[in-house]
Design a protein around this motif. Structure first.
Motif, PDB file in Angstrom:
ATOM      1  N   ASP A 120      39.989  32.639  28.674  1.00  0.00           N
ATOM      2  CA  ASP A 120      39.260  31.668  29.502  1.00  0.00           C
ATOM      3  C   ASP A 120      40.140  31.104  30.618  1.00  0.00           C
ATOM      4  OD1 ASP A 120      36.995  31.904  27.943  1.00  0.00           O
ATOM      5  OD2 ASP A 120      37.469  30.182  26.674  1.00  0.00           O
ATOM      6  N   ILE A 121      41.450  31.155  30.417  1.00  0.00           N
ATOM      7  CA  ILE A 121      42.388  30.458  31.301  1.00  0.00           C
ATOM      8  C   ILE A 121      43.342  31.397  32.033  1.00  0.00           C
ATOM      9  CG2 ILE A 121      44.160  28.641  31.402  1.00  0.00           C
ATOM     10  CD1 ILE A 121      41.443  27.640  30.631  1.00  0.00           C
ATOM     11  N   ASP A 122      43.594  32.597  31.495  1.00  0.00           N
ATOM     12  CA  ASP A 122      44.710  33.397  32.016  1.00  0.00           C
ATOM     13  C   ASP A 122      44.552  33.840  33.469  1.00  0.00           C
ATOM     14  OD1 ASP A 122      42.830  35.381  31.674  1.00  0.00           O
ATOM     15  OD2 ASP A 122      43.946  36.476  30.144  1.00  0.00           O
ATOM     16  N   SER A 123      43.341  33.792  34.000  1.00  0.00           N
ATOM     17  CA  SER A 123      43.166  34.108  35.414  1.00  0.00           C
ATOM     18  C   SER A 123      43.606  32.952  36.310  1.00  0.00           C
ATOM     19  CB  SER A 123      41.700  34.448  35.712  1.00  0.00           C
ATOM     20  OG  SER A 123      40.855  33.328  35.486  1.00  0.00           O
ATOM     21  N   ILE A 124      43.797  31.775  35.699  1.00  0.00           N
ATOM     22  CA  ILE A 124      44.200  30.574  36.439  1.00  0.00           C
ATOM     23  C   ILE A 124      45.682  30.295  36.253  1.00  0.00           C
ATOM     24  CG2 ILE A 124      43.779  28.102  36.733  1.00  0.00           C
ATOM     25  CD1 ILE A 124      41.002  28.621  35.448  1.00  0.00           C
ATOM     26  N   HIS A 125      46.134  30.348  35.000  1.00  0.00           N
ATOM     27  CA  HIS A 125      47.535  30.042  34.687  1.00  0.00           C
ATOM     28  C   HIS A 125      47.910  30.762  33.402  1.00  0.00           C
ATOM     29  CE1 HIS A 125      51.178  27.627  33.912  1.00  0.00           C
ATOM     30  NE2 HIS A 125      51.136  27.333  35.196  1.00  0.00           N
ATOM     31  N   HIS A 126      49.199  31.086  33.240  1.00  0.00           N
ATOM     32  CA  HIS A 126      49.625  31.849  32.065  1.00  0.00           C
ATOM     33  C   HIS A 126      49.862  30.975  30.833  1.00  0.00           C
ATOM     34  CE1 HIS A 126      53.434  30.421  33.712  1.00  0.00           C
ATOM     35  NE2 HIS A 126      54.005  30.687  32.556  1.00  0.00           N
ATOM     36  N   ARG A 127      49.837  29.641  30.997  1.00  0.00           N
ATOM     37  CA  ARG A 127      49.983  28.730  29.874  1.00  0.00           C
ATOM     38  C   ARG A 127      48.796  27.785  29.822  1.00  0.00           C
ATOM     39  NH1 ARG A 127      53.602  29.966  26.172  1.00  0.00           N
ATOM     40  NH2 ARG A 127      53.826  27.772  25.592  1.00  0.00           N
TER      41      ARG A 127
END
Length: 219
Positions: free
Chosen positions: A153-160
Protein backbone atom coordinates in the motif's frame (compact mmCIF):
# COMPACT_ATOMS: atom_id res chain seq x y z
CA UNK A 1 10.02 6.58 8.35
CA UNK A 2 7.25 8.62 9.88
CA UNK A 3 7.98 12.32 10.26
CA UNK A 4 4.57 14.00 10.32
CA UNK A 5 1.04 12.88 11.19
CA UNK A 6 -2.44 14.00 12.27
CA UNK A 7 -4.85 13.42 15.13
CA UNK A 8 -8.16 15.20 14.77
CA UNK A 9 -10.28 12.85 16.91
CA UNK A 10 -11.53 14.24 20.23
CA UNK A 11 -9.74 13.44 23.48
CA UNK A 12 -12.88 12.40 25.38
CA UNK A 13 -13.90 9.98 22.66
CA UNK A 14 -10.45 8.35 22.73
CA UNK A 15 -10.56 8.06 26.53
CA UNK A 16 -13.80 6.12 26.20
CA UNK A 17 -12.45 3.89 23.43
CA UNK A 18 -9.42 2.90 25.48
CA UNK A 19 -11.19 2.97 28.84
CA UNK A 20 -8.36 5.22 29.92
CA UNK A 21 -7.76 7.54 32.84
CA UNK A 22 -6.01 10.90 32.61
CA UNK A 23 -6.77 14.52 31.85
CA UNK A 24 -5.07 16.24 28.92
CA UNK A 25 -5.64 19.41 26.97
CA UNK A 26 -5.69 18.16 23.37
CA UNK A 27 -6.81 20.13 20.32
CA UNK A 28 -7.23 18.59 16.84
CA UNK A 29 -3.89 18.67 15.05
CA UNK A 30 -3.45 18.40 11.28
CA UNK A 31 0.35 18.58 11.21
CA UNK A 32 2.10 17.00 14.20
CA UNK A 33 5.87 17.41 13.86
CA UNK A 34 8.90 16.06 15.74
CA UNK A 35 9.53 17.49 19.24
CA UNK A 36 5.84 18.42 19.53
CA UNK A 37 3.39 16.78 21.92
CA UNK A 38 1.55 13.62 20.90
CA UNK A 39 -1.36 11.79 22.52
CA UNK A 40 -0.41 8.35 23.82
CA UNK A 41 -1.83 5.45 25.84
CA UNK A 42 0.14 3.34 28.31
CA UNK A 43 -0.82 0.72 30.89
CA UNK A 44 0.40 1.39 34.43
CA UNK A 45 -0.11 -2.14 35.75
CA UNK A 46 -3.69 -1.47 36.79
CA UNK A 47 -5.36 0.59 34.07
CA UNK A 48 -4.87 2.37 30.76
CA UNK A 49 -3.72 5.98 30.98
CA UNK A 50 -4.06 8.63 28.28
CA UNK A 51 -1.62 11.53 28.24
CA UNK A 52 0.81 13.67 26.30
CA UNK A 53 4.35 12.71 25.41
CA UNK A 54 7.04 14.60 23.56
CA UNK A 55 7.80 13.10 20.14
CA UNK A 56 11.51 12.38 19.85
CA UNK A 57 12.99 9.94 22.34
CA UNK A 58 15.40 11.08 25.04
CA UNK A 59 16.74 7.90 26.69
CA UNK A 60 16.84 7.94 30.47
CA UNK A 61 20.65 7.75 30.37
CA UNK A 62 21.11 10.71 27.97
CA UNK A 63 23.21 13.65 29.17
CA UNK A 64 21.09 16.21 27.31
CA UNK A 65 18.26 16.59 24.78
CA UNK A 66 20.51 16.85 21.72
CA UNK A 67 19.63 13.46 20.23
CA UNK A 68 15.83 13.77 20.39
CA UNK A 69 15.30 15.09 16.84
CA UNK A 70 17.14 12.03 15.52
CA UNK A 71 15.10 9.61 17.63
CA UNK A 72 11.59 10.15 16.26
CA UNK A 73 11.63 6.65 14.72
CA UNK A 74 13.04 3.26 15.75
CA UNK A 75 13.61 0.49 13.21
CA UNK A 76 11.66 -2.61 14.24
CA UNK A 77 14.30 -4.83 12.67
CA UNK A 78 16.98 -3.75 15.19
CA UNK A 79 14.98 -2.30 18.11
CA UNK A 80 15.56 -5.44 20.20
CA UNK A 81 19.34 -4.92 19.92
CA UNK A 82 19.93 -1.16 20.15
CA UNK A 83 20.80 0.18 23.64
CA UNK A 84 18.32 3.05 23.27
CA UNK A 85 15.37 0.75 22.51
CA UNK A 86 16.01 -2.77 23.85
CA UNK A 87 14.87 -2.06 27.41
CA UNK A 88 11.86 -0.13 26.14
CA UNK A 89 10.81 -2.99 23.86
CA UNK A 90 10.72 -5.18 26.96
CA UNK A 91 8.47 -3.01 29.10
CA UNK A 92 7.94 0.59 27.99
CA UNK A 93 5.59 0.21 25.05
CA UNK A 94 2.87 2.73 24.21
CA UNK A 95 0.18 3.51 21.67
CA UNK A 96 0.73 6.76 19.79
CA UNK A 97 -2.66 7.84 18.47
CA UNK A 98 -3.22 9.18 14.96
CA UNK A 99 -5.77 9.25 12.15
CA UNK A 100 -3.34 9.71 9.22
CA UNK A 101 0.30 10.35 8.43
CA UNK A 102 2.22 12.07 5.67
CA UNK A 103 4.99 10.91 3.37
CA UNK A 104 6.73 12.73 0.54
CA UNK A 105 6.74 10.89 -2.80
CA UNK A 106 9.70 11.64 -5.02
CA UNK A 107 8.78 12.41 -8.63
CA UNK A 108 11.79 13.58 -10.59
CA UNK A 109 13.27 16.50 -8.67
CA UNK A 110 10.03 17.11 -6.78
CA UNK A 111 8.78 15.66 -3.52
CA UNK A 112 4.99 15.64 -3.35
CA UNK A 113 3.29 15.29 0.05
CA UNK A 114 0.80 12.44 0.39
CA UNK A 115 -1.70 11.81 3.16
CA UNK A 116 -2.05 8.13 4.16
CA UNK A 117 -5.08 6.99 6.12
CA UNK A 118 -7.08 3.91 7.12
CA UNK A 119 -10.44 3.99 5.30
CA UNK A 120 -12.12 1.57 7.72
CA UNK A 121 -10.95 3.23 10.94
CA UNK A 122 -11.60 6.68 12.33
CA UNK A 123 -8.27 6.52 14.12
CA UNK A 124 -5.42 4.05 14.67
CA UNK A 125 -2.36 3.56 16.86
CA UNK A 126 1.33 3.50 16.00
CA UNK A 127 3.44 1.06 18.00
CA UNK A 128 5.54 3.35 20.19
CA UNK A 129 8.27 3.16 22.80
CA UNK A 130 8.64 5.66 25.64
CA UNK A 131 11.11 6.67 28.32
CA UNK A 132 11.43 9.09 31.23
CA UNK A 133 14.35 11.55 31.23
CA UNK A 134 15.20 13.46 34.38
CA UNK A 135 16.70 16.91 34.22
CA UNK A 136 17.05 19.97 36.44
CA UNK A 137 13.84 21.29 34.88
CA UNK A 138 11.92 18.15 35.82
CA UNK A 139 10.93 14.88 34.18
CA UNK A 140 10.25 14.65 30.45
CA UNK A 141 8.28 11.75 28.98
CA UNK A 142 9.27 11.21 25.36
CA UNK A 143 8.54 8.60 22.72
CA UNK A 144 9.49 7.19 19.35
CA UNK A 145 7.49 5.43 16.61
CA UNK A 146 8.51 1.99 15.40
CA UNK A 147 8.93 1.66 11.63
CA UNK A 148 9.29 -1.26 9.24
CA UNK A 149 9.65 -2.08 5.55
CA UNK A 150 6.77 -0.57 3.58
CA UNK A 151 3.99 -2.87 2.39
CA UNK A 152 2.34 -2.83 -1.03
CA UNK A 153 0.00 0.00 0.00
CA UNK A 154 2.94 2.31 0.73
CA UNK A 155 6.02 1.15 -1.19
CA UNK A 156 5.24 3.29 -4.23
CA UNK A 157 5.46 6.34 -1.94
CA UNK A 158 8.24 5.46 0.50
CA UNK A 159 10.32 2.39 1.37
CA UNK A 160 9.53 2.64 5.11
CA UNK A 161 6.29 2.96 7.08
CA UNK A 162 5.21 3.23 10.72
CA UNK A 163 4.08 0.09 12.50
CA UNK A 164 0.30 0.43 12.84
CA UNK A 165 -1.25 -2.07 15.23
CA UNK A 166 -4.51 -3.86 14.36
CA UNK A 167 -7.16 -2.71 16.82
CA UNK A 168 -7.51 -6.15 18.43
CA UNK A 169 -3.81 -6.25 19.36
CA UNK A 170 -3.40 -2.75 20.78
CA UNK A 171 -4.04 -3.79 24.36
CA UNK A 172 -1.61 -6.67 24.13
CA UNK A 173 1.08 -4.29 22.90
CA UNK A 174 0.83 -2.13 26.03
CA UNK A 175 0.46 -5.07 28.41
CA UNK A 176 2.43 -4.09 31.53
CA UNK A 177 4.30 -7.38 31.95
CA UNK A 178 7.94 -7.40 30.87
CA UNK A 179 8.64 -9.44 27.73
CA UNK A 180 11.70 -10.58 25.86
CA UNK A 181 12.53 -7.84 23.29
CA UNK A 182 13.24 -10.37 20.53
CA UNK A 183 9.91 -12.08 21.14
CA UNK A 184 8.17 -8.70 20.97
CA UNK A 185 9.81 -8.01 17.61
CA UNK A 186 8.80 -11.42 16.28
CA UNK A 187 5.21 -10.90 17.46
CA UNK A 188 4.95 -7.54 15.68
CA UNK A 189 6.41 -8.95 12.46
CA UNK A 190 3.67 -11.59 12.43
CA UNK A 191 0.79 -9.11 12.70
CA UNK A 192 -1.31 -8.38 9.63
CA UNK A 193 -1.29 -4.87 8.18
CA UNK A 194 -4.44 -2.78 8.28
CA UNK A 195 -5.64 -1.51 4.86
CA UNK A 196 -4.35 1.93 3.93
CA UNK A 197 -5.27 4.45 1.24
CA UNK A 198 -3.67 7.71 0.22
CA UNK A 199 -4.06 10.90 -1.78
CA UNK A 200 -1.88 13.87 -2.64
CA UNK A 201 -2.06 17.05 -0.57
CA UNK A 202 -0.54 20.48 -1.11
CA UNK A 203 2.94 21.59 -0.09
CA UNK A 204 1.18 23.73 2.52
CA UNK A 205 1.80 20.80 4.88
CA UNK A 206 5.56 21.08 4.41
CA UNK A 207 5.79 23.76 7.07
CA UNK A 208 5.04 22.58 10.64
CA UNK A 209 3.76 26.09 11.34
CA UNK A 210 0.71 25.29 9.20
CA UNK A 211 -1.80 23.33 11.24
CA UNK A 212 -5.38 23.48 9.98
CA UNK A 213 -7.75 21.56 7.70
CA UNK A 214 -5.97 22.86 4.59
CA UNK A 215 -3.20 20.33 5.37
CA UNK A 216 -5.46 17.35 4.61
CA UNK A 217 -7.28 18.72 1.55
CA UNK A 218 -6.86 16.79 -1.69
CA UNK A 219 -5.13 18.45 -4.64
Amino acid sequence: MCGRFTLTVGENYLKQQYNAKGEVDWLPSYNIAPTQGVLAVVHDGESNRLGKMSWGLIPSWAKDESMRSKMINARLETADEKPSFKRLMAKRRCLILADSFYEWKKEGKEKKPVRIYAPNNEYFAFAGLWDRWKSEKGDMISCTILTKQANQDIDSIHHRMPVILPREYEQEWINFEAKDPSEVKKWVHELSDIPLKHYEVSTYVNSPRNNDETCIERV
